[in-house]
Write a protein that holds these residues in place. Structure first.
Motif, PDB file in Angstrom:
ATOM      1  N   LEU A  87       0.832  -1.203   0.000  1.00 16.10           N
ATOM      2  CA  LEU A  87       0.000   0.000   0.000  1.00 16.10           C
ATOM      3  C   LEU A  87       0.871   1.259   0.000  1.00 16.10           C
ATOM      4  O   LEU A  87       0.583   2.226  -0.706  1.00 16.10           O
ATOM      5  CB  LEU A  87      -0.928  -0.007   1.216  1.00 16.10           C
ATOM      6  N   ARG A  88       1.935   1.231   0.782  1.00 17.45           N
ATOM      7  CA  ARG A  88       2.839   2.387   0.824  1.00 17.45           C
ATOM      8  C   ARG A  88       3.571   2.579  -0.495  1.00 17.45           C
ATOM      9  O   ARG A  88       3.983   3.699  -0.819  1.00 17.45           O
ATOM     10  CB  ARG A  88       3.840   2.216   1.968  1.00 17.45           C
ATOM     11  N   ALA A  89       3.708   1.502  -1.253  1.00 13.97           N
ATOM     12  CA  ALA A  89       4.355   1.592  -2.563  1.00 13.97           C
ATOM     13  C   ALA A  89       3.370   2.040  -3.644  1.00 13.97           C
ATOM     14  O   ALA A  89       3.739   2.132  -4.817  1.00 13.97           O
ATOM     15  CB  ALA A  89       4.955   0.241  -2.939  1.00 13.97           C
ATOM     16  N   GLY A  90       2.118   2.291  -3.240  1.00 16.07           N
ATOM     17  CA  GLY A  90       1.132   2.787  -4.193  1.00 16.07           C
ATOM     18  C   GLY A  90       0.446   1.709  -5.013  1.00 16.07           C
ATOM     19  O   GLY A  90      -0.052   1.986  -6.103  1.00 16.07           O
ATOM     20  N   LYS A  91       0.394   0.494  -4.478  1.00 15.15           N
ATOM     21  CA  LYS A  91      -0.242  -0.612  -5.200  1.00 15.15           C
ATOM     22  C   LYS A  91      -1.626  -0.923  -4.610  1.00 15.15           C
ATOM     23  O   LYS A  91      -1.830  -0.828  -3.394  1.00 15.15           O
ATOM     24  CB  LYS A  91       0.599  -1.892  -5.113  1.00 15.15           C
ATOM     25  N   HIS A  92      -2.566  -1.300  -5.459  1.00 17.04           N
ATOM     26  CA  HIS A  92      -3.800  -1.903  -4.987  1.00 17.04           C
ATOM     27  C   HIS A  92      -3.456  -3.306  -4.491  1.00 17.04           C
ATOM     28  O   HIS A  92      -2.543  -3.953  -5.015  1.00 17.04           O
ATOM     29  CB  HIS A  92      -4.835  -1.985  -6.110  1.00 17.04           C
ATOM     30  N   VAL A  93      -4.193  -3.793  -3.483  1.00 18.60           N
ATOM     31  CA  VAL A  93      -3.795  -5.057  -2.855  1.00 18.60           C
ATOM     32  C   VAL A  93      -4.962  -6.025  -2.723  1.00 18.60           C
ATOM     33  O   VAL A  93      -6.047  -5.661  -2.247  1.00 18.60           O
ATOM     34  CB  VAL A  93      -3.182  -4.818  -1.461  1.00 18.60           C
ATOM     35  N   TYR A  94      -4.694  -7.266  -3.143  1.00 21.59           N
ATOM     36  CA  TYR A  94      -5.550  -8.409  -2.828  1.00 21.59           C
ATOM     37  C   TYR A  94      -4.788  -9.225  -1.795  1.00 21.59           C
ATOM     38  O   TYR A  94      -3.655  -9.646  -2.041  1.00 21.59           O
ATOM     39  CB  TYR A  94      -5.801  -9.249  -4.075  1.00 21.59           C
ATOM     40  N   CYS A  95      -5.390  -9.460  -0.632  1.00 24.76           N
ATOM     41  CA  CYS A  95      -4.731 -10.224   0.420  1.00 24.76           C
ATOM     42  C   CYS A  95      -5.530 -11.482   0.725  1.00 24.76           C
ATOM     43  O   CYS A  95      -6.725 -11.409   1.027  1.00 24.76           O
ATOM     44  CB  CYS A  95      -4.579  -9.386   1.691  1.00 24.76           C
ATOM     45  N   GLU A  96      -4.868 -12.614   0.648  1.00 28.82           N
ATOM     46  CA  GLU A  96      -5.524 -13.861   1.029  1.00 28.82           C
ATOM     47  C   GLU A  96      -5.910 -13.790   2.502  1.00 28.82           C
ATOM     48  O   GLU A  96      -5.213 -13.177   3.314  1.00 28.82           O
ATOM     49  CB  GLU A  96      -4.581 -15.036   0.756  1.00 28.82           C
TER      50      GLU A  96
END
Length: 395
Positions: A87-96
């Protein structure tokens, strides 16, 4: 953005879902992977994308500007660090699932997602299974009335193979299997009833696995491998009876949900068969699933009205894809979330609450069954991206 470029952190067992994101001519493509295993990365390139960037350092993946979104598919205890970094790197995240192994860890992740302005999605794939979507529609129709009781039995066949022959077997890595395994079930209970658990009391113990075998022992080298009742000679091979194992394999939980709904949950990891049996009882009837035979049963109270003179059995249609067709659908929802801001079936707050229940139940078990109240945390008044809510994010 017309195509989401996805990087994967963790290419182990759960990475089987990556195939549904890699559509080079479609709206998503998998362009990178990170894993500590070079062999796993080689398999990833062979099976998914030979031209993908691969690294044993996930931070190198996050530093790439050609990656829009990241799927975190690593062991549970790594989620908080890696999701936060993404998130801090500016990415959208899908987390298992589970989102983290403590509710405080979940809160920190949700805080970070708000700061970042990026989407965060939790991998609750059971919400995408036809059986539970069917049950949701039936319950929401009002046919069984207002839900008052929930009974869930979870028979975890092959529990040793999946949870005691590797890192899952220690509380340091998982807190307990009421997160790794039961987080699905707690989430389904919350989702189908529309209410979160408020307090729990639980009993559990380590009744079969664990023991006094060396922590360094692996099945292929064990002199008892020909007679051991739980030998594993495949991918996960740590001894299931080793000394370090401290995670309960037999759990029974009672809960009270918002609105006074009473619920029970039972989980056993040394049963010979695999099944999840859910029963929801309302003021007009009850609904129960049979996931062995792919059926849902609805029984209503008979009051003399013609429409209550028969019960109904629903037979599930076979859906393409793994996990009963849930995996391709949940992967599609993540892409639609990133591209079109379309809210998926789950929320980060729901992910947080399933962890909170698991942790509260574990605390109860390890303190003799005391009643533990479940705090909804600082996001209670404004849970991020609740169902149906559309939020603006930076894409």
């Amino acid at each position: 953005m017309t195509q989401v470029r996805i990087g994967v952190i963790g290419t182990g067992g759960r990475s089987s879902i990556v195939q549904y994101w890699h559509k080079p001519k479609g709206n998503s493509i998998v362009v990178a992977a990170a894993d500590v295993s070079v062999e796993a990365l080689d398999r990833f390139k062979q099976n998914i994308n030979e031209e993908a960037f691969v690294t044993t350092d996930y931070k190198e993946l996050l530093a790439r500007e050609d990656i829009d979104a990241v799927a975190v598919l690593t062991p549970d205890f790594m989620h908080e660090e890696q999701v936060t970094a993404a998130l801090r790197a500016g990415k959208h995240v899908y987390c298992e699932k589970p989102l983290a192994i403590t509710p405080e860890g979940c809160d920190r992740i949700i805080d970070e997602s708000k700061k970042s302005g990026k989407h965060l999605m939790v991998g609750f794939n059971m919400r995408y299974m036809s059986m539970y979507q069917t049950m949701k529609e039936i319950i929401d129709s009002g046919v069984i009335g207002e839900i008052k009781a929930v009974w869930v039995r979870h028979f975890v066949g092959l529990g040793g193979y999946f949870y005691y022959h590797d890192w899952h077997g220690t509380s340091e890595n998982t807190t307990s299997l009421l997160l790794q395994k039961a987080s699905h079930d707690f989430d389904v209970i919350h989702w189908l009833t529309g209410n979160y658990a408020t307090k729990v009391s639980a009993f559990g113990s380590l009744d079969y696995y664990g023991g006094d075998m060396p922590n360094e022992l692996h099945c292929p080298e064990c002199e008892k491998k020909d007679t051991c009742p739980d030998v594993s000679l495949e991918r996960l091979t740590q001894c299931a009876f080793r000394e370090e194992i401290d995670v309960e394999d037999n759990n029974m939980i009672i809960m009270e949900l918002e609105g006074g709904i009473k619920a029970s949950y039972m989980q056993c990891h040394f049963t010979p068969d695999y099944s999840r049996n859910y029963t929801f009882i309302g003021t007009k009837g009850r609904i129960e699933n049979d996931d062995v035979n792919d059926k849902v049963y609805v029984k209503t109270r008979k009051s003399g009205s013609w429409h209550e003179m028969s019960d109904i059995t629903y037979e599930m249609k076979q859906m393409p894809g793994t996990h009963g067709g849930a995996d391709p659908r949940i992967c599609e929802d993540f892409v639609n979330l990133v591209l079109f801001n379309k809210q998926p079936l789950t929320t980060p707050f729901a992910g947080r609450m399933s962890v909170a229940v698991g942790c509260a139940a574990t605390e109860s078990i390890r303190s003799g069954g005391k009643v533990v109240h479940i705090d909804q945390g600082r996001h209670k008044s404004n849970p991020i991206m609740e169902e149906g809510e559309i939020v603006n994010v930076n894409v």
